[in-house]
Design an enzyme around this catalytic site. Structure first.
Site, mmCIF file in Angstrom:
data_model
loop_
_atom_site.group_PDB
_atom_site.id
_atom_site.type_symbol
_atom_site.label_atom_id
_atom_site.label_comp_id
_atom_site.label_asym_id
_atom_site.label_seq_id
_atom_site.Cartn_x
_atom_site.Cartn_y
_atom_site.Cartn_z
ATOM 1 N N HIS A 29 0.827 -1.213 0.000
ATOM 2 C CA HIS A 29 0.000 0.000 0.000
ATOM 3 C C HIS A 29 0.853 1.250 0.000
ATOM 4 C CE1 HIS A 29 0.375 -0.884 4.419
ATOM 5 N NE2 HIS A 29 0.580 0.422 4.496
ATOM 6 N N GLU B 117 7.606 0.974 5.118
ATOM 7 C CA GLU B 117 7.056 -0.071 5.980
ATOM 8 C C GLU B 117 7.288 -1.402 5.291
ATOM 9 O OE1 GLU B 117 2.773 0.156 6.424
ATOM 10 O OE2 GLU B 117 2.777 -1.185 8.155
ATOM 11 N N HIS C 193 3.971 7.039 3.839
ATOM 12 C CA HIS C 193 4.913 5.929 3.665
ATOM 13 C C HIS C 193 4.475 5.000 2.546
ATOM 14 C CE1 HIS C 193 2.089 4.102 6.698
ATOM 15 N NE2 HIS C 193 2.287 3.008 5.985
HETATM 16 CO CO CO Z 1 1.068 1.268 6.323
#
Ligand code: CO
Length: 134
Positions: free
Chosen positions: A7, A130, A79
Site C-alpha cells: 500500500h 514499511e 509511507h
Molecule cells: Co502502512
C-alpha cells in the site's frame, strides 16, 4: 528481498472527508474506519486492482501522524509498504548493511494483523518505508 507494493499511505487531517473523496469523487472501494491505538492512527483502506491506499488520521495524544500533519497540514504521502516473506531475515539484512530500523527493531502487528517494521526515511530517498510480512 522486496515483494509487491502492499500500500501507499497518505496522512490526512479529516479521515471522513478523505474517505468520501475516494468513495465519491474517485469511485473507489473504501473500507470502514479501523482504530489502531497502538500505532496512534485511525485507518481506512482504499482497495485498487493492484494495490491499496491507506488513509491515516491521528488517533490519541502521541500520534506520529499528528507531527507529520503539523508540517503538511493539508495531508500528504506518509509511507510506502513493501511485502517481504520473512521480516526477521529482512531486518537482519538491513541492519547488517547499516540501515536504520525504527523503534526497538521488533516487528509490531500492523493494520492487517501481520508483522510490520518501519525503516528510516533518511536511508531510503527521503521516504518512510514499511515492511510487511505476508
Ligand atoms: Co502502512
Amino acid at each position: 528481498m522486496l515483494g509487491r507494493l502492499n500500500h501507499v499511505a497518505i496522512a490526512v487531517p479529516d479521515l471522513a472527508a478523505a474517505a468520501e473523496v475516494y468513495a465519491g469523487t474517485l469511485g473507489a472501494e473504501v473500507s470502514a474506519p479501523q482504530l489502531l491505538p497502538e500505532h496512534g492512527v485511525t485507518v481506512v483502506f482504499v482497495t485498487l486492482p493492484n494495490t491499496k491506499i491507506e488513509l491515516l488520521e491521528p488517533l490519541g495524544e502521541d500520534s506520529p501522524i499528528a507531527r507529520f500533519l503539523e508540517k503538511t497540514p493539508a495531508g500528504g504521502m506518509h509511507h510506502l509498504c513493501y511485502e517481504v516473506e520473512d521480516i526477521g531475515a529482512a531486518r537482519d539484512r538491513l541492519l547488517a548493511v547499516g540501515a536504520r530500523v525504527l523503534g526497538d527493531g521488533e516487528p509490531k502487528i500492523g493494520a492487517h494483523g501481520k508483522p510490520v517494521l518501519f525503516l528510516h526515511p533518511k536511508d531510503f530517498s527521503g521516504t518512510l518505508i514499511e515492511l510487511e510480512q505476508v
